[in-house]
Write an enzyme that holds these catalytic residues in place. Sequence first.
Site, PDB file in Angstrom:
ATOM      1  N   ASN A 213       0.854  -1.199   0.000  1.00 51.24           N
ATOM      2  CA  ASN A 213       0.000   0.000   0.000  1.00 51.24           C
ATOM      3  C   ASN A 213       0.882   1.239   0.000  1.00 51.24           C
ATOM      4  O   ASN A 213       2.107   1.140   0.034  1.00 51.24           O
ATOM      5  CB  ASN A 213      -0.980  -0.024   1.179  1.00 51.24           C
ATOM      6  CG  ASN A 213      -0.270   0.005   2.512  1.00 51.24           C
ATOM      7  OD1 ASN A 213       0.377   0.985   2.867  1.00 51.24           O
ATOM      8  ND2 ASN A 213      -0.373  -1.092   3.254  1.00 51.24           N
TER       9      ASN A 213
ATOM     10  N   ALA B  25       1.192   1.752  11.643  1.00 56.19           N
ATOM     11  CA  ALA B  25       1.468   1.063  10.374  1.00 56.19           C
ATOM     12  C   ALA B  25       0.173   0.832   9.600  1.00 56.19           C
ATOM     13  O   ALA B  25      -0.889   0.639  10.189  1.00 56.19           O
ATOM     14  CB  ALA B  25       2.145  -0.278  10.643  1.00 56.19           C
TER      15      ALA B  25
ATOM     16  N   ASP C 190      -4.648  -5.901   5.388  1.00 60.30           N
ATOM     17  CA  ASP C 190      -5.678  -6.687   6.072  1.00 60.30           C
ATOM     18  C   ASP C 190      -5.623  -8.152   5.665  1.00 60.30           C
ATOM     19  O   ASP C 190      -5.953  -9.030   6.445  1.00 60.30           O
ATOM     20  CB  ASP C 190      -7.069  -6.113   5.758  1.00 60.30           C
ATOM     21  CG  ASP C 190      -7.256  -4.767   6.433  1.00 60.30           C
ATOM     22  OD1 ASP C 190      -6.920  -4.669   7.620  1.00 60.30           O
ATOM     23  OD2 ASP C 190      -7.701  -3.815   5.760  1.00 60.30           O
TER      24      ASP C 190
ATOM     25  N   LYS D 106       8.200 -17.777  -9.355  1.00 59.90           N
ATOM     26  CA  LYS D 106       7.477 -16.706 -10.033  1.00 59.90           C
ATOM     27  C   LYS D 106       6.346 -17.279 -10.904  1.00 59.90           C
ATOM     28  O   LYS D 106       6.590 -18.202 -11.693  1.00 59.90           O
ATOM     29  CB  LYS D 106       8.457 -15.896 -10.888  1.00 59.90           C
ATOM     30  CG  LYS D 106       7.799 -14.703 -11.535  1.00 59.90           C
ATOM     31  CD  LYS D 106       8.767 -13.929 -12.393  1.00 59.90           C
ATOM     32  CE  LYS D 106       7.998 -12.908 -13.200  1.00 59.90           C
ATOM     33  NZ  LYS D 106       8.766 -12.377 -14.310  1.00 59.90           N
TER      34      LYS D 106
ATOM     35  N   ASP E 166      -4.319  -9.031  13.513  1.00 59.97           N
ATOM     36  CA  ASP E 166      -4.475  -7.606  13.818  1.00 59.97           C
ATOM     37  C   ASP E 166      -3.527  -7.271  14.978  1.00 59.97           C
ATOM     38  O   ASP E 166      -3.720  -7.717  16.110  1.00 59.97           O
ATOM     39  CB  ASP E 166      -5.933  -7.304  14.192  1.00 59.97           C
ATOM     40  CG  ASP E 166      -6.171  -5.808  14.241  1.00 59.97           C
ATOM     41  OD1 ASP E 166      -5.372  -5.103  14.894  1.00 59.97           O
ATOM     42  OD2 ASP E 166      -7.133  -5.349  13.611  1.00 59.97           O
ATOM     43  N   ILE E 167      -2.497  -6.508  14.661  1.00 61.34           N
ATOM     44  CA  ILE E 167      -1.437  -6.237  15.653  1.00 61.34           C
ATOM     45  C   ILE E 167      -1.987  -5.373  16.776  1.00 61.34           C
ATOM     46  O   ILE E 167      -1.770  -5.655  17.966  1.00 61.34           O
ATOM     47  CB  ILE E 167      -0.239  -5.567  14.952  1.00 61.34           C
ATOM     48  CG1 ILE E 167       0.309  -6.522  13.890  1.00 61.34           C
ATOM     49  CG2 ILE E 167       0.846  -5.187  15.947  1.00 61.34           C
ATOM     50  CD1 ILE E 167       1.117  -5.877  12.805  1.00 61.34           C
TER      51      ILE E 167
ATOM     52  N   PHE F 252      -4.603   4.004  14.734  1.00 62.32           N
ATOM     53  CA  PHE F 252      -5.004   4.981  13.720  1.00 62.32           C
ATOM     54  C   PHE F 252      -6.208   4.422  12.973  1.00 62.32           C
ATOM     55  O   PHE F 252      -6.356   3.210  12.858  1.00 62.32           O
ATOM     56  CB  PHE F 252      -3.866   5.226  12.717  1.00 62.32           C
ATOM     57  CG  PHE F 252      -2.895   6.266  13.173  1.00 62.32           C
ATOM     58  CD1 PHE F 252      -1.988   5.996  14.174  1.00 62.32           C
ATOM     59  CD2 PHE F 252      -2.912   7.531  12.609  1.00 62.32           C
ATOM     60  CE1 PHE F 252      -1.101   6.963  14.608  1.00 62.32           C
ATOM     61  CE2 PHE F 252      -2.030   8.507  13.023  1.00 62.32           C
ATOM     62  CZ  PHE F 252      -1.117   8.224  14.036  1.00 62.32           C
TER      63      PHE F 252
ATOM     64  N   LYS G 246     -14.059   1.322  15.650  1.00 63.28           N
ATOM     65  CA  LYS G 246     -12.740   0.673  15.723  1.00 63.28           C
ATOM     66  C   LYS G 246     -12.182   0.690  17.144  1.00 63.28           C
ATOM     67  O   LYS G 246     -11.584  -0.279  17.606  1.00 63.28           O
ATOM     68  CB  LYS G 246     -11.781   1.421  14.785  1.00 63.28           C
ATOM     69  CG  LYS G 246     -10.760   0.543  14.150  1.00 63.28           C
ATOM     70  CD  LYS G 246     -10.133   1.218  12.962  1.00 63.28           C
ATOM     71  CE  LYS G 246     -11.002   1.040  11.730  1.00 63.28           C
ATOM     72  NZ  LYS G 246     -10.386   1.567  10.536  1.00 63.28           N
TER      73      LYS G 246
HETATM   74  O1  C5P Z   1      -8.817  -2.086  10.771  1.00 63.41           O
HETATM   75  P1  C5P Z   1      -7.933  -0.973  10.295  1.00 63.41           P
HETATM   76  O2  C5P Z   1      -6.831  -1.442   9.406  1.00 63.41           O
HETATM   77  O3  C5P Z   1      -8.653   0.186   9.709  1.00 63.41           O
HETATM   78  O4  C5P Z   1      -7.272  -0.420  11.660  1.00 63.41           O
HETATM   79  C1  C5P Z   1      -6.294   0.549  11.663  1.00 63.41           C
HETATM   80  C2  C5P Z   1      -5.479   0.458  12.896  1.00 63.41           C
HETATM   81  O5  C5P Z   1      -5.227  -0.886  13.247  1.00 63.41           O
HETATM   82  C3  C5P Z   1      -4.113   1.104  12.715  1.00 63.41           C
HETATM   83  O6  C5P Z   1      -3.699   1.593  13.966  1.00 63.41           O
HETATM   84  C4  C5P Z   1      -3.266  -0.067  12.243  1.00 63.41           C
HETATM   85  O7  C5P Z   1      -1.895   0.142  12.544  1.00 63.41           O
HETATM   86  C5  C5P Z   1      -3.850  -1.190  13.069  1.00 63.41           C
HETATM   87  N1  C5P Z   1      -3.802  -2.514  12.421  1.00 63.41           N
HETATM   88  C6  C5P Z   1      -2.971  -3.479  12.915  1.00 63.41           C
HETATM   89  N2  C5P Z   1      -2.942  -4.721  12.345  1.00 63.41           N
HETATM   90  C7  C5P Z   1      -3.755  -5.014  11.311  1.00 63.41           C
HETATM   91  C8  C5P Z   1      -4.620  -4.034  10.791  1.00 63.41           C
HETATM   92  C9  C5P Z   1      -4.612  -2.794  11.349  1.00 63.41           C
HETATM   93  O8  C5P Z   1      -2.219  -3.196  13.862  1.00 63.41           O
HETATM   94  N3  C5P Z   1      -3.717  -6.223  10.768  1.00 63.41           N
END
Ligand code: C5P
Length: 402
Positions: free
Chosen positions: A209, A273, A277, A287, A306-307, A325, A339
Amino acid sequence: MTLAGRRILLIIAGGIAAYKSLDLIRRLREKGAELPCVLTAGGARFITPLSVAALSGQPAHEDLFSLTDDFGMAHISLSRQADLLVVAPATADLMAKMAAGLADDLASTLLLASDKPILLAPSMNLMMWRHPATQANLQLLRSRGALQVGPGAGDLACGEVGDGRMAEVAEIVAAIEGHFSAGPLSGVRALVTSGPTFEPIDPVRFIGNRSSGKQGHAIARALARQGAAVTLISGPVSIADPPGVTTVKVETAAQMLDAALAALPVEVAVCAAAVADWRVARPAAEKTKKVAGGTPPSLVLEANPDILATLAAAGPRRPRLVIGFAAETEQLLDHARAKLARKGCDLILANDVSAAAGTFGGDANTVHLVGPDGVEPWLPLSKDEVADRLVQRIAVGLRGAR
Ligand code: C5P
């Protein structure tokens, strides 16, 4: 900042980066620090006790059982009188000894006999750095409160290229100053995620991205300026590592999660970050070839961890403040509030990433701070100003949490 009146015990272990420690001695002495130095046997193979003594202004200590050093009690007095112990270079071997509690020479003995803060500047070959034993040792030392600066990536003395290069002298000095600065966050450990993640499709293609990392890196810099010990976990970006911050470079979300969990315990985590997703369920080992006239391949995706949510649900290891964020192109505040609840974090910085706002890659950010008490709109600010404001809020939040 002056370091006058500070007594810093510098331990120089046996790595090629020991040559940088001579410059470190000069810089710290210029700032007024008193600097007793200890050389391990390996350290003394790389630089001479005479150079260390000449630059530090006092004899270099080498021997655990020296009759001239306080009747053989040098390990007690050297560690008791110091305000901070700095190990630079911190070799894999010395860190392994520290982790195991070994005390078979002056350096390891006084590290074991110390109740003072310890700053490690790791330095070693790429493979040694990546080895699970080294990473586990460092994680253990950090969980016992050790501070860390570096290593950075680049050309290594062994001819390989990668992680393991000792932090530059200026970064080590900045980390020492950060430790002593009376900033509102001195003594606070922080982790920041920043940049995009790249999820492989095959060995040459990936899903990524447009995140530049500018906002996350600015937050890491601002936290360090206020005295926090910061670990920045960065996806692939083309901006410089912030000084005085330990930067861990990763590519995928899975690597970012591992690095974030390895950075615990921390008091505050800021997830800036733009984590992908989804990742490709089964990246191809080779390849993927284009077949003339054939149908394009389909990608089967699966969810990434999801971190932010994982850190917020980390039980006893949960940072006291977990901040995320929300990058949205529409219904900014509704999505941000949802969120906050869904991810279990304490604050969300909501920003508009529609093309019209120019946030991705730009220098400015229009942010709303969303917390349990409501929404606070911030005027358009530079990413550095957003970072400074957020760090002020973190300082207030941590005082409340204490
Ligand atoms: O769900 P979304 O991607 O919109 O959420 C954004 C927030 O969640 C950001 O703070 C992003 O760093 C964190 N995030 C994460 N791990 C993921 C997806 C999003 O830490 N897999």
